[in-house]
Scaffold this active site. Sequence first.
Site, PDB file in Angstrom:
ATOM      1  N   HIS A 123      18.784  50.788  12.606  1.00 41.98           N
ATOM      2  CA  HIS A 123      19.465  52.008  13.049  1.00 41.98           C
ATOM      3  C   HIS A 123      20.072  51.879  14.441  1.00 41.98           C
ATOM      4  O   HIS A 123      19.530  51.219  15.315  1.00 41.98           O
ATOM      5  CB  HIS A 123      18.490  53.183  13.030  1.00 41.98           C
ATOM      6  CG  HIS A 123      17.297  53.000  13.926  1.00 41.98           C
ATOM      7  ND1 HIS A 123      17.308  53.300  15.263  1.00 41.98           N
ATOM      8  CD2 HIS A 123      16.061  52.517  13.659  1.00 41.98           C
ATOM      9  CE1 HIS A 123      16.129  53.033  15.790  1.00 41.98           C
ATOM     10  NE2 HIS A 123      15.346  52.558  14.841  1.00 41.98           N
ATOM     11  N   ASP A 124      21.229  52.494  14.604  1.00 40.35           N
ATOM     12  CA  ASP A 124      21.902  52.615  15.895  1.00 40.35           C
ATOM     13  C   ASP A 124      22.348  51.280  16.493  1.00 40.35           C
ATOM     14  O   ASP A 124      22.602  51.195  17.695  1.00 40.35           O
ATOM     15  CB  ASP A 124      21.011  53.368  16.903  1.00 40.35           C
ATOM     16  CG  ASP A 124      20.646  54.751  16.401  1.00 40.35           C
ATOM     17  OD1 ASP A 124      21.519  55.645  16.432  1.00 40.35           O
ATOM     18  OD2 ASP A 124      19.503  54.944  15.946  1.00 40.35           O
ATOM     19  N   GLY A 141      16.409  48.199  16.333  1.00 38.02           N
ATOM     20  CA  GLY A 141      17.319  49.300  16.609  1.00 38.02           C
ATOM     21  C   GLY A 141      18.012  49.208  17.959  1.00 38.02           C
ATOM     22  O   GLY A 141      17.560  48.525  18.870  1.00 38.02           O
TER      23      GLY A 141
END
Length: 263
Positions: A123-124, A141
């Site tokens: 994520h991200d 992340g």
Amino acid sequence: MTISVHPTSVVESGVKLHEGVSIGPFCHVGASAEIGAGSTLVSHVSVRGNTRLGKNCTLHPFAAVGGNPQVIGMGESPESRLEIGDNCVFREYATAHSGIPKFGGLTEVGPNCYIMIGAHIAHDCHIGANVVMANNVSLAGHIDVGDNVWFGGLSAVHQFSRIGRNAFIGGGAIVVEDVIPFGSVVGNHARLAGLNTVGLKRRGFSKADLHEIRSAYKAVFEGNGLFKDRLEAATKTFEGQPLAMELIDFIRQGGDRPICKPG
């Protein structure tokens, strides 16, 4: 160009399929997904959540993109997004997750990336163009990866790290610090092993370019005195030389996060 969907696949109502999309057997495409023109889901592919897949991408069997972040207690959110650029390839079992809303909610994969078997983009993450991730590379992340970075197989990168453009991450490297543009790192924990000279030559960097980058590298990482003093001196010495200053500015902009240095 017509759209082709195998009868064994599940394509939920609301999906945006552009011309020339081909969806093979046993795929699942969620209602909020968008599949770009000419893209192919070979078979057993999962595209979930608020995911945009660019043009002419190919996802191989058991690739899964757009899943929720691996964060305990987080459910699905319309503000959690994944965007994959044109001409990307995800090989078997490769994964990319959407972002966490409180951090902006966006995971990005730039165009022309090649993500090999079992590689993971968390994520991200923000991945540049022309990035290659070999088998079982793992990105935690919030990682920023510049253009033209190559990751050797089984390498892993700690969360919130930055990888500068045209860097090379050696196979099996465990990266817990930022990697300078044009750098080459190896080992566990990874240490800077010099410049990615082979990759730079392949991408058309001239001898003058290489000399500029090498001179800045030596000024910052070699010689006497404290690292911060060498960095400050190099900032003045190489003012007006864009490639040298790209390396120097990358270090200066890192804040409190350490930089990979020669071991």
